[in-house]
Write a protein that holds these residues in place. Structure first.
Motif, PDB file in Angstrom:
ATOM      1  N   PRO A  19       0.798  -1.230   0.000  1.00  0.00           N
ATOM      2  CA  PRO A  19       0.000   0.000   0.000  1.00  0.00           C
ATOM      3  C   PRO A  19       0.830   1.278   0.000  1.00  0.00           C
ATOM      4  CG  PRO A  19       0.251  -0.712   2.247  1.00  0.00           C
ATOM      5  CD  PRO A  19       1.017  -1.712   1.378  1.00  0.00           C
ATOM      6  N   MET A  20       2.144   1.172  -0.199  1.00  0.00           N
ATOM      7  CA  MET A  20       3.013   2.346  -0.017  1.00  0.00           C
ATOM      8  C   MET A  20       2.690   3.540  -0.910  1.00  0.00           C
ATOM      9  SD  MET A  20       4.441   1.602   2.673  1.00  0.00           S
ATOM     10  CE  MET A  20       5.318   3.153   2.799  1.00  0.00           C
ATOM     11  N   PRO A  21       2.332   3.370  -2.196  1.00  0.00           N
ATOM     12  CA  PRO A  21       1.991   4.572  -2.966  1.00  0.00           C
ATOM     13  C   PRO A  21       0.855   5.389  -2.328  1.00  0.00           C
ATOM     14  CG  PRO A  21       2.432   2.771  -4.458  1.00  0.00           C
ATOM     15  CD  PRO A  21       2.410   2.184  -3.059  1.00  0.00           C
ATOM     16  N   VAL A  22      -0.162   4.710  -1.795  1.00  0.00           N
ATOM     17  CA  VAL A  22      -1.269   5.425  -1.153  1.00  0.00           C
ATOM     18  C   VAL A  22      -0.817   6.029   0.173  1.00  0.00           C
ATOM     19  CG1 VAL A  22      -3.529   5.153  -0.059  1.00  0.00           C
ATOM     20  CG2 VAL A  22      -3.100   4.114  -2.280  1.00  0.00           C
ATOM     21  N   VAL A  23      -0.064   5.284   0.952  1.00  0.00           N
ATOM     22  CA  VAL A  23       0.407   5.779   2.248  1.00  0.00           C
ATOM     23  C   VAL A  23       1.255   7.040   2.048  1.00  0.00           C
ATOM     24  CG1 VAL A  23       1.898   5.253   4.226  1.00  0.00           C
ATOM     25  CG2 VAL A  23       0.293   3.533   3.366  1.00  0.00           C
ATOM     26  N   LYS A  24       2.181   6.979   1.106  1.00  0.00           N
ATOM     27  CA  LYS A  24       3.057   8.134   0.866  1.00  0.00           C
ATOM     28  C   LYS A  24       2.292   9.303   0.236  1.00  0.00           C
ATOM     29  CE  LYS A  24       7.362   5.571   0.723  1.00  0.00           C
ATOM     30  NZ  LYS A  24       8.152   6.290   1.698  1.00  0.00           N
TER      31      LYS A  24
END
Length: 81
Positions: A19-24
């Motif tokens: 989920p890193m693109p959304v988290v960042k």
């Protein structure tokens, strides 16, 4: 495309997977002023639906546009409040 928008900041999350693109993206949008646009550069094809879904369910943000090209997915997110 970015020439059509006044980009306040560009976030490079190439190589990161869900989920890193959304988290960042969420973290970067939090730092913007209302009305500013964040350009997100991702290589994860899932970011197209993930960022779309996040923006649709999140108050204060609007997904302006998404583009796919040259193995990079570009997302333009406006902070609305």
């Amino acid at each position: 495309m970015s020439a059509e928008y006044d980009i306040a900041e560009t976030l490079d999350v190439k190589g990161a997977s869900c989920p890193m693109p959304v988290v960042k993206t969420k973290g970067a949008v939090d730092d913007l002023a209302a009305g500013e646009i964040l350009e997100v550069l991702a290589t994860d094809s899932g970011s197209m639906s993930d960022i779309d879904g996040w923006a649709a369910g999140t108050a204060g943000v609007e997904l302006v546009e998404q583009e796919e090209g040259d193995d990079v997915y570009r997302h333009y997110v406006r902070k609305t409040e």
